[in-house]
Design an enzyme around this catalytic site. Structure first.
Site, PDB file in Angstrom:
ATOM      1  N   CYS A  99       0.833  -1.208   0.000  1.00 35.57           N
ATOM      2  CA  CYS A  99       0.000   0.000   0.000  1.00 35.57           C
ATOM      3  C   CYS A  99       0.864   1.253   0.000  1.00 35.57           C
ATOM      4  O   CYS A  99       0.580   2.215  -0.718  1.00 35.57           O
ATOM      5  CB  CYS A  99      -0.932  -0.008   1.208  1.00 35.57           C
ATOM      6  N   CYS A 195      -7.903  -2.116   6.295  1.00 34.20           N
ATOM      7  CA  CYS A 195      -9.222  -1.507   6.136  1.00 34.20           C
ATOM      8  C   CYS A 195     -10.208  -2.451   5.471  1.00 34.20           C
ATOM      9  O   CYS A 195     -11.365  -2.526   5.869  1.00 34.20           O
ATOM     10  CB  CYS A 195      -9.110  -0.224   5.316  1.00 34.20           C
TER      11      CYS A 195
END
Length: 370
Positions: A99, A195
């Site tokens: 990420c 998430c």
């Protein structure tokens, strides 16, 4: 709206909020940007909307403009697809590393430049300096919060365009500054996990993408002691979730995962936390990434870290002809896990790292290779 010099990634958490606060108070022309990295999958468990509202509130409180970008497609292609492929192969990936490389220091950086900013800032706990004509990534002063492990895939261009305002602060002071400034994120819990999993049960979530098969749980010598719901749900060294209560013929002691045999759908366990089946001295990796652009030498001594919550250990590093690494530790290491990152340090400087391929633990199928 004036053109910002720095674009802060406002995530809706206390760390990015205080990063923005510090830059504003330093008089830096500033704007914020909220990134949506996960599309709503209908479960309602991801906190993206709450985080977005908090990011907007912080920007309003600080008097800085805020922008929004949807990177959910880029996240799916660059991070999540790899995450699923790795689990399907029986490995344990680290999506936070990807990420950072693929989203925060690529698409976010590009978006910031498109909006006129020359640099970005984030709430990561790490430091950057310049020495000997190159940029260096350094551990944070708060070693308990240091996130350089997750940032080891960055390069010279990214470091040159990045600020880490929290690098010299302890987390306790970050919260104190948020309270003093009246930021509503001051008492917000730190986000943990990923998430796209959020507060959901990990097994339930993963089963939507990687069909699981029940199978046998065996000891290293082949004795069946139970059944598992799917080898993908476990990682090396794990104790939780095995549901192995008093097994006839064995001591009443905890069990630990020591191997995942995807080929025959077997989970291998042992009762010692530091079982010899988990211990290794040598690790082989995929091709390494070097923050400086090249390794310090073909062979060198360094500190190596194979998990985030782990103390870096002394090791000898050999850079092989294909760019991969052979890392020999001074002391045996527990539960070195394929798919995780091996990150290298010289003192407080992060040199870079690579994805772990295998090690010489007895259960590792590649243990005999050189």
């Amino acid at each position: 709206m004036s053109t910002p010099d720095v674009m802060v990634g406002l995530s809706g958490g206390v760390d990015s909020s205080v990063a923005a606060l510090l830059l504003r108070d330093a008089g830096v022309p500033l704007a914020g940007l909220f990134m949506q990295n996960w599309a709503d999958d209908g479960s309602g468990d991801c906190r993206a909307e709450d985080d977005r509202r908090d990011a907007v509130a912080v920007a309003g409180r600080l008097g800085v403009p805020i922008h929004f970008r949807d990177f959910s497609r880029e996240y799916w292609d660059g991070v999540f697809a790899h995450f699923i492929d790795e689990y399907a192969a029986g490995r344990t990936p680290n999506p936070d590393v990807l990420c950072n490389r693929e989203i925060k220091f690529k698409y976010f950086l590009d978006a910031a430049h498109a909006l006129g900013a020359s640099r970005i800032a984030t709430g990561h706990y790490a430091r950057i300096d310049r020495a000997g004509g190159r940029w260096r990534l350094l551990r944070a002063q708060d070693t308990g919060k240091d996130q350089s492990y997750f940032l080891h895939q960055l390069g010279q261009a990214q470091l040159a365009a990045t600020l880490f305002p929290l690098g010299d602060l302890p987390k306790s002071e970050v919260r104190e500054r948020a309270r003093a400034a009246g930021l509503q994120t001051a008492e917000k819990k730190d986000s943990t996990g990923i998430c796209f999993i959020g507060e959901r049960d990990f097994r339930t979530f993963l089963s939507r993408y990687v069909p699981a098969r029940e199978g046998e749980i065996r000891t290293p010598d082949g004795r069946v002691v139970g059944r598992h719901p799917g080898v993908f749900y476990f990682t090396l060294g794990q104790r939780e979730g095995l549901q192995l209560g008093g097994v006839r013929g064995f001591a009443a002691a905890p069990w630990y995962v020591v191997d995942k045999r995807v080929e025959d759908n077997v989970l291998v366990v042992d009762q010692a936390r530091d079982s010899r089946w988990l211990m290794s001295r040598t690790t082989w990796t995929a091709a390494a990434h070097w923050i400086a652009g090249a390794p310090p030498a073909p062979r060198f001594e360094a500190l190596a870290q194979t998990r985030y919550r782990q103390t870096a250990e002394p090791a000898s590093v050999e850079v092989r002809d294909d760019g991969s690494l052979r890392v020999a530790f001074v002391r045996p290491q527990r539960a070195v896990t394929p798919g995780q990152s091996l990150v290298l340090y010289l003192g407080e400087e992060c040199l870079g790292g690579a994805v772990i391929e295998r090690c010489d633990a007895p259960c590792d199928p590649g243990a005999a290779g050189g």
